[in-house]
Design a protein around this motif. Structure first.
Motif, PDB file in Angstrom:
ATOM      1  N   ALA A 741      83.000  -8.566   3.484  1.00  0.00           N
ATOM      2  CA  ALA A 741      81.933  -8.479   2.476  1.00  0.00           C
ATOM      3  C   ALA A 741      80.904  -7.449   2.905  1.00  0.00           C
ATOM      4  N   THR A 742      80.382  -6.732   1.924  1.00  0.00           N
ATOM      5  CA  THR A 742      79.326  -5.748   2.155  1.00  0.00           C
ATOM      6  C   THR A 742      78.177  -6.057   1.195  1.00  0.00           C
ATOM      7  N   VAL A 743      76.966  -6.095   1.743  1.00  0.00           N
ATOM      8  CA  VAL A 743      75.781  -6.436   0.943  1.00  0.00           C
ATOM      9  C   VAL A 743      74.758  -5.312   1.066  1.00  0.00           C
ATOM     10  N   GLY A 744      74.212  -4.890  -0.059  1.00  0.00           N
ATOM     11  CA  GLY A 744      73.146  -3.885  -0.073  1.00  0.00           C
ATOM     12  C   GLY A 744      71.866  -4.468  -0.628  1.00  0.00           C
ATOM     13  N   VAL A 745      70.773  -4.432   0.142  1.00  0.00           N
ATOM     14  CA  VAL A 745      69.508  -5.074  -0.243  1.00  0.00           C
ATOM     15  C   VAL A 745      68.367  -4.077  -0.110  1.00  0.00           C
ATOM     16  N   LEU A 828      66.388 -10.729  -6.631  1.00  0.00           N
ATOM     17  CA  LEU A 828      66.727 -10.086  -7.902  1.00  0.00           C
ATOM     18  C   LEU A 828      68.201  -9.690  -7.900  1.00  0.00           C
ATOM     19  N   ASN A 829      68.868  -9.946  -8.998  1.00  0.00           N
ATOM     20  CA  ASN A 829      70.278  -9.575  -9.134  1.00  0.00           C
ATOM     21  C   ASN A 829      70.374  -8.190  -9.765  1.00  0.00           C
ATOM     22  N   SER A 830      70.689  -7.175  -8.941  1.00  0.00           N
ATOM     23  CA  SER A 830      70.875  -5.806  -9.444  1.00  0.00           C
ATOM     24  C   SER A 830      72.293  -5.327  -9.178  1.00  0.00           C
ATOM     25  N   VAL A 831      73.221  -6.276  -8.980  1.00  0.00           N
ATOM     26  CA  VAL A 831      74.614  -5.916  -8.703  1.00  0.00           C
ATOM     27  C   VAL A 831      75.284  -5.511 -10.016  1.00  0.00           C
ATOM     28  N   GLU A 832      75.906  -4.324 -10.026  1.00  0.00           N
ATOM     29  CA  GLU A 832      76.565  -3.837 -11.235  1.00  0.00           C
ATOM     30  C   GLU A 832      77.785  -4.713 -11.540  1.00  0.00           C
ATOM     31  N   GLY A 833      77.923  -5.103 -12.789  1.00  0.00           N
ATOM     32  CA  GLY A 833      79.086  -5.860 -13.219  1.00  0.00           C
ATOM     33  C   GLY A 833      79.033  -7.339 -12.905  1.00  0.00           C
ATOM     34  N   TRP A 891      77.251  -5.774  -3.701  1.00  0.00           N
ATOM     35  CA  TRP A 891      77.902  -6.955  -3.138  1.00  0.00           C
ATOM     36  C   TRP A 891      79.400  -6.831  -3.399  1.00  0.00           C
ATOM     37  N   GLU A 892      80.109  -6.483  -2.352  1.00  0.00           N
ATOM     38  CA  GLU A 892      81.547  -6.254  -2.468  1.00  0.00           C
ATOM     39  C   GLU A 892      82.284  -7.240  -1.576  1.00  0.00           C
ATOM     40  N   MET A 893      83.407  -7.749  -2.093  1.00  0.00           N
ATOM     41  CA  MET A 893      84.235  -8.698  -1.352  1.00  0.00           C
ATOM     42  C   MET A 893      85.625  -8.098  -1.189  1.00  0.00           C
TER      43      MET A 893
END
Length: 1095
Positions: A741-745, A828-833, A891-893
């Motif tokens: 998993a990769t997380v960008g904040v 805040l949820n700014s994850v595309e899709g 947020w990628e899995m």
């Protein structure tokens, strides 16, 4: 009036129409306990000479030493007005801001309140606070303007000046009451307008489906105020709800008393005098008529009332004119004892005269009986408010619950009536002071028996002086068995000496409470609908075996007590409408509780506390072996104090949280002497801070324009690695250790108003979270329309504050609040899709939940948990964050393709296996609570911390609002103490008619310890501060700042020796928590010159 017997009080308790439950509320040192002494003396419990000096209701030693009340205490008094007998349940409450929680416990049990105001100081901060508390509890107040003697003796006012001054005080008090009334009326009117608008919209939709609007309606905000009846709201002497008094001199009067006196002397009707004695009226001497308007004339109040009191003080105290005093005593019909008239202190003679002419107890108690309501007059609005907890509304409660409203209003004494009792606090008393442990008085037979025994002993001692042993044996043989047993019980008492017993401070609202009765204890989360569903129909607390119900317990009322100040009296039963003490509830009730025989009753709404506990200290025993005693003592202290909180931190520290310095000192004394009874070590106060980020500053420390070097310096605090990447724009990307998993904040500072709004709406956000959780569990939380509208209002306010391009649709994308899911930070949820339902989704009642077709949605809670952990302890000094928005932009899995331990084994073909595995991942079964979830939580937490560090960081300090009353001579010294302690003066105004100044300032909590003592010492006691927690404020200086520009090097030097306040606070917190502190202990070390070389 003579001493009232216990039997008389028991008889009076049975008539609720003649019961008055009231408390005395005021600012500190405005004379509450002195007035209580005068009222107690009227019942013959104490001498009238000691009233004001004894402070009978201040039973604690530290209360007597400090001269302030620290706990509310009750006493029952008898008052006879004509042929009617009244029972007055009086509660004296503290005025110091640190003990305002005690005021809340007193106000809940009362139907009325006596508001006291100092005639010199007028309306003070705590006066406004207690008026607000009385208003919130829907109890009716009456006013006593106390210390009238100070206008004569200290300010040297003439009677005309005093009248003008009293009018201004009444205006001030009525202004506070009026503002509370106005806000209530406008709120109710706004609710009605909303309902009307909804109805009109529905009608328009039915009539005009095209939606053509008519002419716009102008909104008149004052229309509701004109229609509302506020005639009984304000304090006015002609309405009979104001008494003018000097409790220390023992006199007080209302307009009615003087109207009755002068109606007989002047032949004017009493009703006319009652209406004209206060106001712009004067007496026309020739016509012997009362005329309106006072141009150049003395008002009637001055001429007939104040002039008489002023001349009495002048004759007795100022001039000491014996002849004039005797003439006045003769005209008043007052007889004084010879020792009083010869006393060297003229105040003794004055009190003796006034005590007979205008006794304060008669004026106050007659006003209380006439103007304050009885338990039978409880309003339906107050009952509904008490029974509507949290999001529940009264209409939504079960039918059996709503029927209990009549039991409240009737105060029924019948056996079928449900018993309803509210415990507002638990008080501790010494075991030896309980009625059953007191030494009973001997009967006449026992006294005779003892006399004969003493004579026999004396005769034997004289006859056989040499043989003491045989005499002792023969003597012991002839002692009756009952006396031997009594001696044994007396000898056994020292074992129980010092033991603390808990007594519940309570009031009966319905039914008769009896000793040994079994009742339900309703927890704060008890739901009556659930209780009625689980329990058999018609079951009560007296029913034998009952199935378990959440938040519902049973207990027995071991003993009932009549509260008589310092003493307790045993009771067998207590009718409704009375205040009482209940023994045997310490195992069932922590601080406050609702008791009932009916499971249909909901718990009462929680008490409204004005003061916030903010001062923390860590406590440990001097001897480690005594730790169990300390733990038990702190548990007892937590139960005995309504406001104190006891915590055990993750570090293992036992922490005590109190409302202020005086409250802390009282709690520590109680812990040492009453509860733990051991020697304890107390840390320095633990100062709370908050961490935040701010926008990059535009100027440096010497106000020079900043280039890009400041931003570069800040960003380089984050060290990159193979799993951590920092974007120049501040986006932190972090990969979990297993690379799945990769997380960008990104961290963004919130506008200043948003954290204040979120902090003030914590209860609403908690309700929102509960509703959301219930919806996720497939349940529906019944929410009152008011709560629903308040949540919608909160959402619209947030939308109004979060304006601009970067906050577009931000409110609908809120993922969670934190820390503890209701704090002043936003995720805040700014994850595309990734379209997940927002936190507001539960407010949309008509719409169903949008099902997400995303597999990653199952780890949604891991993201929220990581955010909660990050906001709970920040990177600067592990303090909670405030005013920070964390935007999750990536947020990628990446799940591996190999089989997992949950894959099925057997003879399934590969296609069905792949399909099943995909379903497992989509349903979140893979490792929703396994190692991967933990890695994701840790990754989100670290990403948030690094994103926080990538922005300019600041500390936020807790701030007190400080109000100081001081004279002009000591104003400079007050300013000096405030400046020394980083205080900031906001306002300074002079109080009209006095030489007193009111200074309003803000002061950091970190600098407040010892502030009150220092300011009193520096001003010789002429100034006293009131500190109330106000808000959190950003400390301007950067704790990580070092000189970077040439101008800063020139101004501050290479080492920047000037004190960095934020760094000092941060290092102090880190040092206390055992974290690494970056500081040079030795710099430029040199060998020390020895003493030998100096010779």
């Amino acid at each position: 009036m003579g001493h009232t017997t216990l039997d008389k009080i028991k008889a009076l308790q049975k008539n609720p129409a003649n019961i008055r439950n009231l408390c005395i509320l005021a600012h500190v040192d405005h004379g509450k306990t002195t007035l209580a002494d005068c009222l107690v003396a009227s019942n013959g419990i104490i001498s009238s000479r000691l009233a004001g000096k004894l402070r009978y209701l201040d039973s604690r030693e530290d209360e007597q030493i400090r001269g302030i009340t620290m706990k509310s205490s009750a006493i029952s008094l008898h008052y006879a007005s004509g042929k009617t007998d009244y029972l007055i349940n009086l509660i004296d409450s503290p005025g110091h801001v640190d003990f305002s929680s005690e005021v809340s416990t007193a106000v809940r049990l009362c139907d009325g309140a006596i508001i006291m105001v100092d005639a010199v100081e007028g309306v003070c901060p705590q006066t406004q606070a207690v008026l607000r508390q009385a208003w919130l509890e829907n109890i009716r107040p009456v006013l006593v303007i106390n210390k009238m003697d100070r206008l004569i003796m200290e300010l040297k006012f003439t009677s005309q000046e005093a009248y003008t001054h009293l009018q201004k005080i009444l205006e001030q008090v009525n202004a506070v009451t009026g503002s509370l009334f106005t806000s209530k009326v406008l709120e109710e009117r706004a609710d009605k307008e909303k309902e009307k608008d909804k109805e009109k919209e529905k009608e328009k939709e039915d009539i005009d489906p095209m939606g053509c609007s008519g002419s716009e309606q102008v909104y008149d905000w004052s229309a509701g105020l004109e229609d509302s009846d506020d005639s009984q709201l304000y304090f006015s002497p002609d309405q009979g709800n104001v008494v003018f008094a000097s409790a220390t001199d023992g006199w007080g009067f209302s307009i009615q008393q003087f109207a009755n006196i002068y109606s007989q002397k002047m032949g004017i009707r009493g009703e006319v005098l009652r209406k004209t004695l206060w106001g712009d009226f004067y007496l026309h001497a020739k016509a012997k008529k009362i005329m309106k308007g006072t141009k150049g004339k003395k008002p009637l109040f001055v001429q007939l009332v104040l002039d008489n009191i002023w001349s009495l003080y002048d004759a007795v105290v100022t001039r000491r004119d014996q002849d004039k005093v005797e003439k006045m005593m003769l005209s008043l019909g007052v007889k004084v004892m010879a020792r009083d008239s010869r006393h060297s202190d003229p105040k003794v003679l004055l009190s003796a005269i006034c005590g007979q002419w205008l006794p304060v107890s008669q004026a106050v108690l007659s006003m209380v009986c006439e103007k304050l309501p009885s338990p039978l007059d409880m309003t339906s609005e107050r009952i509904e408010k008490l029974m509507s907890v949290g999001a529940r509304r009264f209409d939504s409660l079960p039918t059996q619950t709503q029927e209990l409203k009549t039991a409240f209003m009737q105060c029924s004494c019948e056996d079928t009536a449900p018993v309803i009792v509210f415990v507002s606090k638990m008080i501790t008393v010494d075991a030896k002071s309980l009625p059953q442990n007191k030494q009973r008085p001997l009967t006449q037979e026992e006294i005779t028996q003892r006399r004969e025994l003493a004579r026999q002993r004396h005769a034997e001692r004289q006859a056989t002086s040499q043989q003491t042993a045989p005499a002792h044996i023969s003597l012991s043989l002839c002692i009756p068995h009952s006396l031997q047993m009594q001696a044994l019980t007396v000898a056994a008492k020292p074992e129980d000496e010092g033991k603390q017993i808990f007594v519940a401070f309570a009031r009966v609202y319905s039914g008769v409470v009896r000793r040994g009765q079994r009742v339900f204890v309703l927890g704060p989360k008890y739901n009556p609908a659930q209780g009625l569903r689980v329990l058999p129909e018609g079951s009560t607390s007296m029913t034998g075996s009952l199935p378990p119900v959440p938040h519902l317990a049973c207990c027995t009322l071991d003993s009932l007590y009549l509260l008589m100040g310092r003493e307790l009296e045993d009771l067998e039963e207590v009718p409704p409408g009375n205040v009482l003490g209940i023994g045997g509830l310490e195992e069932c009730v922590l601080k406050s509780a609702t008791l009932s025989t009916s499971p249909a009753l909901p718990p009462f709404i929680p008490l409204n506390f004005e003061a916030t506990p903010i001062v923390r200290v860590a406590i440990e025993p001097k001897h480690p072996s005594e730790m169990p005693k300390l733990v038990r003592g702190m548990r007892l202290l937590n139960q005995a104090d309504p406001c104190a909180e006891v915590l055990i931190q993750e570090t293992g520290e036992h922490v005590l949280v109190t409302a202020g310095e005086v409250h802390l000192q009282r709690c520590l004394d109680d812990l040492r002497e009453r509860f733990a009874k051991i020697k304890i070590s107390v840390s320095k106060p633990i100062i709370p801070f908050r961490e935040t980020v701010v926008k990059p500053p535009k100027v440096d420390m010497v106000n020079e324009d900043l280039g890009k070097q400041q931003k570069v310096a800040v960003i380089h605090q984050v060290k990159e690695s193979d799993t951590l990447h920092l974007d120049p724009s501040g986006l932190v990307t972090l990969t979990t250790p297993n690379r799945q998993a990769t997380v960008g904040v990104r961290a963004v500072p919130l506008p200043e108003e948003v954290p204040l709004l979120l902090e003030g709406s914590a209860d609403l956000i908690r309700t929102l979270e509960q509703a959301g959780q219930a919806q996720r569990d497939g349940r529906f939380l019944d929410m009152s329309p008011r709560t629903h509208d308040a949540l919608l209002g909160l959402k619209s306010k947030l939308e109004g504050l979060l304006q601009g391009r970067k906050w577009r649709n931000a409110v609908d994308r809120i993922w969670a609040f934190g820390p503890r899911r209701h704090g002043p930070n936003i995720l805040l949820n700014s994850v595309e899709g990734y379209q997940r339902p927002s936190v507001w989704h539960c407010l949309e009642r008509d719409k169903g939940e949008k099902d997400g077709d995303n597999a990653i949605r199952d780890f949604d809670n891991s993201i929220v948990s990581g955010f909660q952990l990050a906001t709970l302890s920040g990177p600067m000094c592990e303090e909670p964050l405030m005013g920070v928005c964390f935007s999750v932009e990536r947020w990628e899995m990446n799940f591996p393709i190999q089989r997992t331990h949950l894959d099925s084994v057997g003879d399934e073909d590969s296609n069905s296996h792949d399909q099943r595995r995909h379903e497992d991942i989509g349903a979140g079964v893979v490792d929703c609570y396994g190692p991967f979830s933990g890695q994701l939580i840790a990754a989100v937490k670290e990403a948030c911390r690094h994103a926080f560090q990538a922005k300019p960081q600041r500390l936020m300090a807790a701030m007190y609002t400080c109000e100081i009353m001081a004279t002009a001579e000591v104003l400079g010294r007050v300013y000096g103490v405030l400046g020394k302690r980083e205080g900031r003066v906001l306002q300074e105004e002079m109080k009209e008619g006095t030489d007193m100044f009111i200074i309003k300032a803000v002061l950091p909590v970190a600098e407040s310890f010892g502030f009150a003592d220092e300011i009193r010492k520096r001003t010789s006691g002429l100034a006293s501060p009131q500190l109330v927690f106000s808000h959190w404020e950003v400390i301007g200086s950067d704790p990580f700042w070092v000189p970077t520009t040439e101008e800063e090097y020139l101004h501050f030097g290479e080492k920047a020796d000037s004190a960095n306040q934020a760094l000092k606070y941060m290092n102090a917190v880190r040092r206390r928590k055992g974290l690494y502190v970056e500081e040079k202990i030795v710099e430029h070390g040199e060998k020390q010159r020895t003493l030998g070389k100096n010779k």
